[in-house]
Design a protein around this motif. Structure first.
Motif, PDB file in Angstrom:
ATOM      1  N   GLY A 267     -44.493  93.300  48.190  1.00 42.33           N
ATOM      2  CA  GLY A 267     -45.151  93.884  47.653  1.00 42.33           C
ATOM      3  C   GLY A 267     -46.462  92.791  47.811  1.00 42.33           C
ATOM      4  N   LEU A 268     -47.012  92.833  46.629  1.00 44.36           N
ATOM      5  CA  LEU A 268     -48.504  91.640  46.863  1.00 44.36           C
ATOM      6  C   LEU A 268     -48.060  90.623  45.820  1.00 44.36           C
ATOM      7  N   GLY A 269     -47.787  89.611  46.393  1.00 45.76           N
ATOM      8  CA  GLY A 269     -47.936  88.233  45.715  1.00 45.76           C
ATOM      9  C   GLY A 269     -45.905  88.003  45.571  1.00 45.76           C
ATOM     10  N   THR A 270     -46.113  86.557  45.116  1.00 45.27           N
ATOM     11  CA  THR A 270     -44.703  86.727  44.630  1.00 45.27           C
ATOM     12  C   THR A 270     -44.571  86.502  42.775  1.00 45.27           C
ATOM     13  N   ASN A 271     -43.904  86.905  42.656  1.00 45.22           N
ATOM     14  CA  ASN A 271     -43.322  86.650  41.190  1.00 45.22           C
ATOM     15  C   ASN A 271     -42.583  84.928  41.371  1.00 45.22           C
ATOM     16  N   ASP A 272     -43.046  84.279  40.858  1.00 45.94           N
ATOM     17  CA  ASP A 272     -42.335  83.319  41.332  1.00 45.94           C
ATOM     18  C   ASP A 272     -41.350  82.517  40.002  1.00 45.94           C
ATOM     19  N   SER A 273     -41.897  82.877  38.726  1.00 41.11           N
ATOM     20  CA  SER A 273     -41.123  82.374  37.958  1.00 41.11           C
ATOM     21  C   SER A 273     -39.393  83.290  37.960  1.00 41.11           C
ATOM     22  N   GLN A 274     -39.676  84.484  38.822  1.00 43.46           N
ATOM     23  CA  GLN A 274     -38.523  85.198  38.957  1.00 43.46           C
ATOM     24  C   GLN A 274     -37.719  84.550  39.750  1.00 43.46           C
ATOM     25  N   LEU A 275     -38.358  84.151  40.893  1.00 46.85           N
ATOM     26  CA  LEU A 275     -37.722  83.468  42.206  1.00 46.85           C
ATOM     27  C   LEU A 275     -36.887  82.376  41.244  1.00 46.85           C
ATOM     28  N   ILE A 276     -38.435  81.739  41.044  1.00 37.90           N
ATOM     29  CA  ILE A 276     -36.939  80.007  40.733  1.00 37.90           C
ATOM     30  C   ILE A 276     -35.980  80.362  39.787  1.00 37.90           C
ATOM     31  N   ARG A 277     -36.475  81.163  38.927  1.00 36.70           N
ATOM     32  CA  ARG A 277     -35.313  81.808  37.218  1.00 36.70           C
ATOM     33  C   ARG A 277     -33.730  81.302  38.360  1.00 36.70           C
ATOM     34  N   ILE A 278     -33.816  82.371  39.558  1.00 39.09           N
ATOM     35  CA  ILE A 278     -32.434  83.394  40.260  1.00 39.09           C
ATOM     36  C   ILE A 278     -32.168  82.030  40.940  1.00 39.09           C
ATOM     37  N   VAL A 279     -32.557  81.155  42.065  1.00 40.91           N
ATOM     38  CA  VAL A 279     -32.503  80.196  42.545  1.00 40.91           C
ATOM     39  C   VAL A 279     -31.758  79.265  41.943  1.00 40.91           C
ATOM     40  N   VAL A 280     -32.463  78.678  40.491  1.00 38.42           N
ATOM     41  CA  VAL A 280     -31.952  77.183  39.833  1.00 38.42           C
ATOM     42  C   VAL A 280     -30.238  78.015  39.647  1.00 38.42           C
ATOM     43  N   THR A 281     -30.316  79.177  38.810  1.00 37.63           N
ATOM     44  CA  THR A 281     -29.183  79.541  38.197  1.00 37.63           C
ATOM     45  C   THR A 281     -28.409  79.745  38.888  1.00 37.63           C
ATOM     46  N   ARG A 282     -28.612  80.503  40.648  1.00 36.87           N
ATOM     47  CA  ARG A 282     -27.414  81.039  40.420  1.00 36.87           C
ATOM     48  C   ARG A 282     -26.673  80.246  42.006  1.00 36.87           C
ATOM     49  N   SER A 283     -27.615  79.155  42.063  1.00 35.27           N
ATOM     50  CA  SER A 283     -27.050  77.742  42.881  1.00 35.27           C
ATOM     51  C   SER A 283     -26.094  77.374  42.746  1.00 35.27           C
ATOM     52  N   GLU A 284     -25.558  76.912  41.956  1.00 34.37           N
ATOM     53  CA  GLU A 284     -24.460  76.291  41.427  1.00 34.37           C
ATOM     54  C   GLU A 284     -22.923  77.260  40.993  1.00 34.37           C
ATOM     55  N   ILE A 285     -23.502  79.362  41.289  1.00 33.90           N
ATOM     56  CA  ILE A 285     -22.334  79.562  40.470  1.00 33.90           C
ATOM     57  C   ILE A 285     -21.580  80.285  42.003  1.00 33.90           C
ATOM     58  N   ASP A 286     -23.382  81.238  42.311  1.00 30.88           N
ATOM     59  CA  ASP A 286     -22.516  82.464  44.091  1.00 30.88           C
ATOM     60  C   ASP A 286     -23.629  82.567  44.114  1.00 30.88           C
ATOM     61  N   MET A 287     -24.635  81.943  45.004  1.00 31.31           N
ATOM     62  CA  MET A 287     -25.525  81.673  45.842  1.00 31.31           C
ATOM     63  C   MET A 287     -25.005  82.221  47.637  1.00 31.31           C
ATOM     64  N   GLY A 288     -23.838  81.355  47.751  1.00 28.85           N
ATOM     65  CA  GLY A 288     -23.216  81.933  48.743  1.00 28.85           C
ATOM     66  C   GLY A 288     -23.246  83.937  49.288  1.00 28.85           C
ATOM     67  N   GLU A 289     -22.684  83.821  48.073  1.00 23.06           N
ATOM     68  CA  GLU A 289     -22.654  85.427  47.701  1.00 23.06           C
ATOM     69  C   GLU A 289     -23.558  86.378  47.824  1.00 23.06           C
ATOM     70  N   VAL A 290     -24.822  85.644  47.520  1.00 22.83           N
ATOM     71  CA  VAL A 290     -25.883  86.223  47.195  1.00 22.83           C
ATOM     72  C   VAL A 290     -26.301  86.567  48.556  1.00 22.83           C
ATOM     73  N   LYS A 291     -26.644  85.095  48.840  1.00 23.30           N
ATOM     74  CA  LYS A 291     -27.077  85.341  50.103  1.00 23.30           C
ATOM     75  C   LYS A 291     -26.694  86.335  51.692  1.00 23.30           C
ATOM     76  N   ARG A 292     -25.199  86.265  51.408  1.00 24.01           N
ATOM     77  CA  ARG A 292     -24.545  87.425  52.282  1.00 24.01           C
ATOM     78  C   ARG A 292     -24.806  88.941  52.039  1.00 24.01           C
ATOM     79  N   GLU A 293     -24.992  89.430  50.474  1.00 26.29           N
ATOM     80  CA  GLU A 293     -25.372  90.010  50.181  1.00 26.29           C
ATOM     81  C   GLU A 293     -26.911  90.919  50.536  1.00 26.29           C
ATOM     82  N   TYR A 294     -27.661  89.732  50.418  1.00 30.08           N
ATOM     83  CA  TYR A 294     -28.990  89.588  51.073  1.00 30.08           C
ATOM     84  C   TYR A 294     -29.896  89.996  52.297  1.00 30.08           C
ATOM     85  N   GLN A 295     -28.727  89.399  53.261  1.00 31.86           N
ATOM     86  CA  GLN A 295     -28.565  89.735  54.469  1.00 31.86           C
ATOM     87  C   GLN A 295     -28.216  90.908  54.866  1.00 31.86           C
TER      88      GLN A 295
END
Length: 326
Positions: A267-295
């Protein structure tokens, strides 16, 4: 503070503890990167994205010991924009980071319900209790009282129930109870005129994750459609989004966060605070699985989405956190 998530959750972190780890050497690298004319952003990214939140906090202690300076303040003075916000998020203790995100979502004009939903609908009891403690010590008010003052109606009751952090976490399942709960949800929603929100609230906020998964399967069996469809039919606005978030994170937490990441960038513009929050917090938990789900869900990799939506050192830092190169 570690974030193990629910017991069934698959751990696929993209940021793991550095080993061997020398916080003093890292502090020296960061000092050199910021000293003199210009900033070596590459060195900052290289150190911080390859250390866990706990290790970054140890580096900050060493930095203060060696140089008598606050590492976060120095980083803030050298960096700017979203890159600065991302690095500060990485350097903040997790409970304090979540507490600040919740406080920011409720202060000022209007409320960012997405933040309340994303945090409170996906956390375990222990995580919520730890965040509550951090919130109280930072803002001298209970999180629950701010939630009550800033939300209303059924959505307020959902947030207060989740903030109470009393979900059964035994993972014990009972097929008869699942069938009874599915019937109760059906009678509270689709089989009556108007909706009995309290039944949805009670079942979705109290039952353990494995039990709810059984209940959702049972609901599908007796109605022929998904519980999500029932929620969409019966609720609207923040309340609908809140109940859907609980259901989706219980069904598949990684898929829930993949959806939130997509929402932050489309959509219009990026919600950077949400993007930062999810990437920072999930990177130590399940980001590998999040990437697979995203793809799987969106037909492009998360890395491609970030490359198309972000730029500069901000982009490079995000990509490093999700285990991809720029």
């Amino acid at each position: 503070m570690s974030y193990p998530g629910y017991p069934y959750q698959q751990r696929t972190p993209t940021v793991v503890p550095a080993h061997p780890f020398d916080p003093r050497a890292d502090a020296e690298i960061l000092r050199k990167a910021m000293k003199g004319f210009g900033t070596d952003e590459k060195a900052i990214i290289n150190v911080l994205t390859k250390r866990t939140n706990d290790q970054r906090l140890q580096i900050a202690i060493q930095f203060k010991t060696l140089y008598g300076k606050d590492l976060i303040k120095d980083l803030k003075s050298e960096l700017s924009g979203n890159f600065e916000n991302l690095v500060v998020a990485m350097m903040t203790p997790l409970p304090e980071f979540y507490a600040k995100e919740l406080h920011d979502a409720m202060s000022g004009v209007g409320t960012d319900e997405d933040v309340l939903i994303e945090v409170l609908c996906t956390m375990s009891n222990n995580e919520i209790r730890t965040i509550r403690q951090a919130y109280h010590s930072m803002y001298y008010k209970p999180l629950e009282s701010d939630l009550k003052g800033d939300t209303g109606g059924t959505f307020k009751r959902l947030m207060v129930s989740l903030c109470n952090a009393c979900r059964d976490e035994s993972m014990v399942t009972d097929h008869q109870k699942a069938a009874a709960d599915a019937q109760a949800l059906l009678r509270a929603g689709e089989l009556r005129f108007g909706t009995d929100e309290s039944t949805f609230n009670m079942i979705l906020c109290q039952r353990n994750v494995a039990q709810l998964q059984l209940t959702f399967q049972e609901y599908q069996r007796i109605t022929g459609h998904d519980i999500e469809q029932a929620i969409k039919n019966e609720f609207s606005g923040d309340c609908e989004e809140g109940f859907l978030a609980v259901v989706r994170s219980i069904k598949n937490k990684a898929a829930f966060f993949a959806k939130m990441l997509n929402k932050s960038m489309k959509g219009l513009g990026t919600n950077d605070s949400q993007l930062i929050r999810i990437v920072v917090t999930r990177s130590e938990i399940d980001m590998g699985e999040v990437k697979r789900e995203y793809q799987s869900k969106y037909g492009e990799s998360l890395a491609e989405a970030i490359k198309g939506d972000c730029s500069g050192h901000y982009k490079k830092c995000l990509l490093a956190l999700i285990g991809e190169s720029s």
